[in-house]
Design an enzyme around this catalytic site. Structure first.
Site, PDB file in Angstrom:
ATOM      1  N   HIS A   1      43.690  45.354  28.696  1.00 37.45           N
ATOM      2  CA  HIS A   1      43.188  44.096  29.242  1.00 37.45           C
ATOM      3  C   HIS A   1      41.845  44.418  29.905  1.00 37.45           C
ATOM      4  CE1 HIS A   1      43.169  40.694  32.129  1.00 37.45           C
ATOM      5  NE2 HIS A   1      44.133  40.149  31.421  1.00 37.45           N
TER       6      HIS A   1
ATOM      7  N   ASP B   1      49.251  50.207  33.837  1.00 43.94           N
ATOM      8  CA  ASP B   1      49.161  48.768  34.046  1.00 43.94           C
ATOM      9  C   ASP B   1      50.445  48.154  33.485  1.00 43.94           C
ATOM     10  OD1 ASP B   1      48.805  46.062  33.776  1.00 43.94           O
ATOM     11  OD2 ASP B   1      46.809  46.180  32.887  1.00 43.94           O
TER      12      ASP B   1
ATOM     13  N   GLN C   1      52.406  43.522  31.765  1.00 44.55           N
ATOM     14  CA  GLN C   1      53.156  42.921  30.654  1.00 44.55           C
ATOM     15  C   GLN C   1      54.523  43.552  30.462  1.00 44.55           C
ATOM     16  OE1 GLN C   1      52.630  40.255  28.878  1.00 44.55           O
ATOM     17  NE2 GLN C   1      50.681  39.937  29.919  1.00 44.55           N
TER      18      GLN C   1
ATOM     19  N   LYS D   1      53.880  37.089  36.749  1.00 47.00           N
ATOM     20  CA  LYS D   1      54.459  37.285  35.415  1.00 47.00           C
ATOM     21  C   LYS D   1      55.947  37.653  35.504  1.00 47.00           C
ATOM     22  CE  LYS D   1      50.012  38.231  33.377  1.00 47.00           C
ATOM     23  NZ  LYS D   1      48.985  39.211  32.974  1.00 47.00           N
TER      24      LYS D   1
ATOM     25  N   CYS E   1      41.696  38.303  26.900  1.00 45.86           N
ATOM     26  CA  CYS E   1      41.083  39.309  27.790  1.00 45.86           C
ATOM     27  C   CYS E   1      41.193  40.703  27.185  1.00 45.86           C
ATOM     28  CB  CYS E   1      41.715  39.306  29.177  1.00 45.86           C
ATOM     29  SG  CYS E   1      41.452  37.793  30.073  1.00 45.86           S
TER      30      CYS E   1
HETATM   31  C1  LIG Z   1      47.796  39.649  33.216  1.00 44.59           C
HETATM   32  C2  LIG Z   1      47.345  41.015  33.028  1.00 44.59           C
HETATM   33  C3  LIG Z   1      46.416  41.601  33.893  1.00 44.59           C
HETATM   34  C4  LIG Z   1      45.747  40.844  34.999  1.00 44.59           C
HETATM   35  O1  LIG Z   1      46.639  40.349  35.940  1.00 44.59           O
HETATM   36  P1  LIG Z   1      46.107  39.416  37.125  1.00 44.59           P
HETATM   37  O2  LIG Z   1      47.357  38.870  37.712  1.00 44.59           O
HETATM   38  O3  LIG Z   1      45.273  38.347  36.463  1.00 44.59           O
HETATM   39  O4  LIG Z   1      45.315  40.256  38.035  1.00 44.59           O
HETATM   40  C5  LIG Z   1      46.096  42.922  33.687  1.00 44.59           C
HETATM   41  N1  LIG Z   1      46.643  43.646  32.690  1.00 44.59           N
HETATM   42  C6  LIG Z   1      47.541  43.103  31.845  1.00 44.59           C
HETATM   43  C7  LIG Z   1      48.140  43.967  30.769  1.00 44.59           C
HETATM   44  C8  LIG Z   1      47.906  41.778  31.968  1.00 44.59           C
HETATM   45  O5  LIG Z   1      48.784  41.248  31.127  1.00 44.59           O
END
Ligand SMILES: *Cc1c(COP(=O)(O)O)cnc(C)c1O
Length: 408
Positions: free
Chosen positions: A125, A202, A205, A228, A366
């Protein structure tokens, strides 16, 4: 044991938004990878906070302040247990994944030297790319990229070649938001540690489907967003190993993060307060724990197994549409389907689906480097959650067929 249709109908009753109509049709919400919907217990937690104990935390002697402080620190422990962090103070509550990554990247500015290497994956992302580019500009470190394969997996041979003594940190997502690929993070962490590099995962997801164990993984940093995982927007989690959080300098200066302030010298508070400057999103932190409690009550194994059924069914049904191509065909993937139909622009499909009450995401998600890899401007992305049903997928596929007929 698996979630039955009856279980799902009961679960759906917990989500008020699923009862609403959009453009005269019952809402079908397939944009879960962008944000999840909010169950009643989380909404109740937010209402309870503002109705009964809204107060600033940590500094107050009065009852409301103490109640709010207790709930906020209890929330931190709920998060700690969920991720199996060794200590509550290894959990920093942030404003989201983006904020958490920026906090770590900013801290590494004081650690990296010119010529050091940092390694990103091609599946990231933008929020796990741009902060590191800024860091490299600041420090003279070199940004290297693990390429992806046609099926949307990481090229592990290339990854292995990037394991050099100059490598200082690797940042990779646990699951790709654009393709749903589950990355082999345990392998990545083990290999990176062999050359002494830190790893930031990260998990934005992954956390809606998988309960990560940060100690078993031996992750140095693991980050995610509350919105999420059935929680509110504007809150996130940064797990950091104690030794790293101790080593990194504070990100922002302000109230709450200090020990002593004089104009000569200020000393910083201990963990976790060193990284939580200012009044935090108190209600948001408490509601994050409520979201985790809600999902843990159902059980992440149950959630993942049910979503895999939806993924399999939707993949099979979608592939009956002529000209439909799915991007991201990794064996191990979450319930995300990114696709295009012939040369129809994803935006046009998304617009017609919305008229029919169906929420999907269209565009580059993104993750422009992935779109560049496939030489496409974007995709339509349908992402499923445990409150979605097979019946919704049937309506979605039938509606998509209508849209394709109208557009071709
Ligand atoms: C949604 C997402 C982000 C960003 O999250 P925010 O809540 O907008 O800061 C970063 N990395 C991944 C893989 C995402 O799905």
């Amino acid at each position: 044991m698996a979630l039955t249709n009856q279980d799902i109908l009961e679960i759906r009753k917990d989500f008020p938004i699923l009862q609403r109509q959009v453009n005269g049709k019952p809402l079908i919400y397939f944009d879960n990878a962008a944000t999840s919907q909010t169950p009643q217990p989380v909404i109740d937690t937010i209402v309870d906070y503002y109705s009964n104990y809204n107060a600033n935390i940590h500094r107050g002697v009065h009852t409301l302040s103490q109640e709010a402080t207790d709930k906020y620190e209890e929330a931190r422990i709920t998060v700690q247990k969920h991720f199996n962090a060794a200590q509550p103070y290894e959990i920093i509550l942030t404003a989201g994944t983006t904020h958490a990554i920026n906090l770590v990247a900013n801290g590494f500015a004081s650690i990296l030297k010119k010529g050091d290497e940092v390694l990103v994956s091609a599946l990231e992302h933008h929020s796990n790319i741009v902060p590191w580019q800024i860091l490299c500009e600041k420090t003279g470190a070199i940004l290297k990229v693990i390429p992806q394969t046609e099926s949307g997996e990481l090229d592990l041979e290339a990854f292995n070649k990037a394991m050099t003594p100059d490598l200082k940190i690797v940042f990779v997502n646990h699951v790709s938001n654009a393709l749903g690929t589950v990355n082999p993070i345990q392998y990545i962490i083990d290999q990176a540690h062999k050359v002494g590099a830190a790893v930031l995962i990260d998990g934005a997801q992954a956390t809606p489907h998988i309960k990560p164990d940060v100690q078993a993984l031996d992750a140095d940093f693991y980050v995610c967003s509350a919105h999420k995982i059935c929680g509110p927007t504007g809150v996130g989690v940064l797990y950091g190993k104690e030794e790293w959080l101790t080593k990194l300098p504070p990100y922002q200066g302000g109230g709450e993060m200090i020990d002593q302030v004089t104009f000569k010298k200020t000393t910083y508070a201990g963990l976790p307060h060193k990284f939580e400057a200012g009044t935090p999103n108190i209600c948001g932190g408490i509601a994050t724990a409520a979201g985790l409690d809600y999902m843990n009550n159902i059980g992440f194994d149950m959630i993942a197994a049910y979503e895999q059924q939806l993924l399999k069914y939707a993949t099979k049904e979608l592939l009956t549409i002529e000209g439909l191509k799915i991007y991201g065909t990794s064996k191990d993937k979450t319930a995300v389907i990114s696709f295009n139909v012939g040369s129809i622009h994803p935006y046009d499909i998304g617009t017609i689906l919305d008229k029919l009450g169906i929420a999907v995401r269209t565009g580059h998600h993104c993750a422009q480097p992935i779109m560049d890899f496939y030489k496409i401007p974007g995709t339509v992305r349908a992402s499923f959650s445990f409150y979605n049903t097979k019946e919704e997928i049937d309506i979605f596929v039938a509606s998509l067929k209508r849209a394709v007929m109208m557009l071709s």
